[in-house]
Write a protein that holds these residues in place. Structure first.
Motif, mmCIF file in Angstrom:
data_model
loop_
_atom_site.group_PDB
_atom_site.id
_atom_site.type_symbol
_atom_site.label_atom_id
_atom_site.label_comp_id
_atom_site.label_asym_id
_atom_site.label_seq_id
_atom_site.Cartn_x
_atom_site.Cartn_y
_atom_site.Cartn_z
ATOM 1 N N GLY A 22 46.439 48.384 39.846
ATOM 2 C CA GLY A 22 45.165 48.412 40.557
ATOM 3 C C GLY A 22 44.024 47.862 39.708
ATOM 4 N N LEU A 23 44.026 48.205 38.437
ATOM 5 C CA LEU A 23 43.001 47.680 37.532
ATOM 6 C C LEU A 23 43.124 46.162 37.382
ATOM 7 N N ARG A 24 44.354 45.682 37.285
ATOM 8 C CA ARG A 24 44.561 44.223 37.181
ATOM 9 C C ARG A 24 44.071 43.512 38.439
ATOM 10 N N GLU A 25 44.373 44.093 39.592
ATOM 11 C CA GLU A 25 43.954 43.492 40.865
ATOM 12 C C GLU A 25 42.427 43.471 40.967
ATOM 13 N N THR A 26 41.800 44.556 40.603
ATOM 14 C CA THR A 26 40.336 44.614 40.634
ATOM 15 C C THR A 26 39.741 43.566 39.702
ATOM 16 N N ALA A 27 40.311 43.410 38.534
ATOM 17 C CA ALA A 27 39.825 42.413 37.579
ATOM 18 C C ALA A 27 40.023 40.997 38.113
ATOM 19 N N ARG A 28 41.183 40.726 38.742
ATOM 20 C CA ARG A 28 41.439 39.401 39.319
ATOM 21 C C ARG A 28 40.443 39.077 40.420
ATOM 22 N N LEU A 29 40.165 40.052 41.286
ATOM 23 C CA LEU A 29 39.208 39.830 42.378
ATOM 24 C C LEU A 29 37.806 39.560 41.835
ATOM 25 N N ALA A 30 37.385 40.354 40.865
ATOM 26 C CA ALA A 30 36.054 40.157 40.291
ATOM 27 C C ALA A 30 35.957 38.808 39.581
ATOM 28 N N ALA A 31 36.980 38.456 38.812
ATOM 29 C CA ALA A 31 36.982 37.172 38.110
ATOM 30 C C ALA A 31 36.959 36.015 39.100
ATOM 31 N N THR A 32 37.723 36.149 40.176
ATOM 32 C CA THR A 32 37.752 35.095 41.195
ATOM 33 C C THR A 32 36.375 34.921 41.814
ATOM 34 N N HIS A 33 35.761 36.024 42.190
ATOM 35 C CA HIS A 33 34.433 35.945 42.813
ATOM 36 C C HIS A 33 33.413 35.336 41.858
ATOM 37 N N HIS A 34 33.303 35.887 40.664
ATOM 38 C CA HIS A 34 32.250 35.445 39.754
ATOM 39 C C HIS A 34 32.472 34.022 39.247
ATOM 40 N N SER A 35 33.694 33.661 38.944
ATOM 41 C CA SER A 35 33.960 32.316 38.434
ATOM 42 C C SER A 35 33.741 31.251 39.494
ATOM 43 N N THR A 36 34.165 31.530 40.722
ATOM 44 C CA THR A 36 33.953 30.530 41.778
ATOM 45 C C THR A 36 32.488 30.497 42.213
ATOM 46 N N GLN A 37 31.792 31.629 42.100
ATOM 47 C CA GLN A 37 30.369 31.661 42.436
ATOM 48 C C GLN A 37 29.581 30.762 41.480
ATOM 49 N N ILE A 38 29.959 30.756 40.214
ATOM 50 C CA ILE A 38 29.310 29.877 39.239
ATOM 51 C C ILE A 38 29.432 28.422 39.672
ATOM 52 N N GLU A 39 30.551 28.096 40.309
ATOM 53 C CA GLU A 39 30.795 26.729 40.767
ATOM 54 C C GLU A 39 30.189 26.444 42.136
ATOM 55 N N GLY A 40 29.421 27.399 42.678
ATOM 56 C CA GLY A 40 28.729 27.159 43.938
ATOM 57 C C GLY A 40 29.368 27.794 45.156
ATOM 58 N N ASN A 41 30.414 28.585 44.963
ATOM 59 C CA ASN A 41 31.068 29.244 46.094
ATOM 60 C C ASN A 41 30.105 30.252 46.707
ATOM 61 N N ARG A 42 30.029 30.261 48.047
ATOM 62 C CA ARG A 42 29.052 31.100 48.743
ATOM 63 C C ARG A 42 29.626 32.394 49.297
#
Length: 90
Positions: A22-42
């Motif tokens: 569960g911790l790994r999944e939460t970290a993957r979701l957060a990393a996905t959101h924040h990293s793609t947001q930096i690239e302009g993901n809305r």
């Protein structure tokens, strides 16, 4: 001494396989959101989780594809290569 006491408390926490997953999944979701947001993901963090579960957002197809591909890349890094390759779907 306070640090050592805190360390001891943490070391005694009952962390099991399900909690670790569960911790790994939460970290993957957060990393996905924040990293793609930096690239302009809305997509919002909640929408990222929904997109990974198969939801679609009208006019955000590029954002959905970016999120799915980034998440797959994180899984690939964590799990190593599979014996077969799945085509990347956008």
């Amino acid at each position: 001494m306070a640090i050592e006491a805190d360390h001891q408390v943490i070391m005694e926490l009952p962390i099991n396989v399900d909690m670790l997953a569960g911790l790994r999944e939460t970290a993957r979701l957060a990393a996905t959101h924040h990293s793609t947001q930096i690239e302009g993901n809305r997509l919002t963090q909640a929408q990222v989780a929904e997109a990974l579960a198969g939801a679609h957002f009208l006019g955000r197809e590029r954002d959905e594809a970016q999120v799915r591909n980034y998440y797959r890349a994180l899984e690939h890094i964590e799990n190593g290569p599979r014996r077969h390759t799945d085509p990347v779907r956008t």
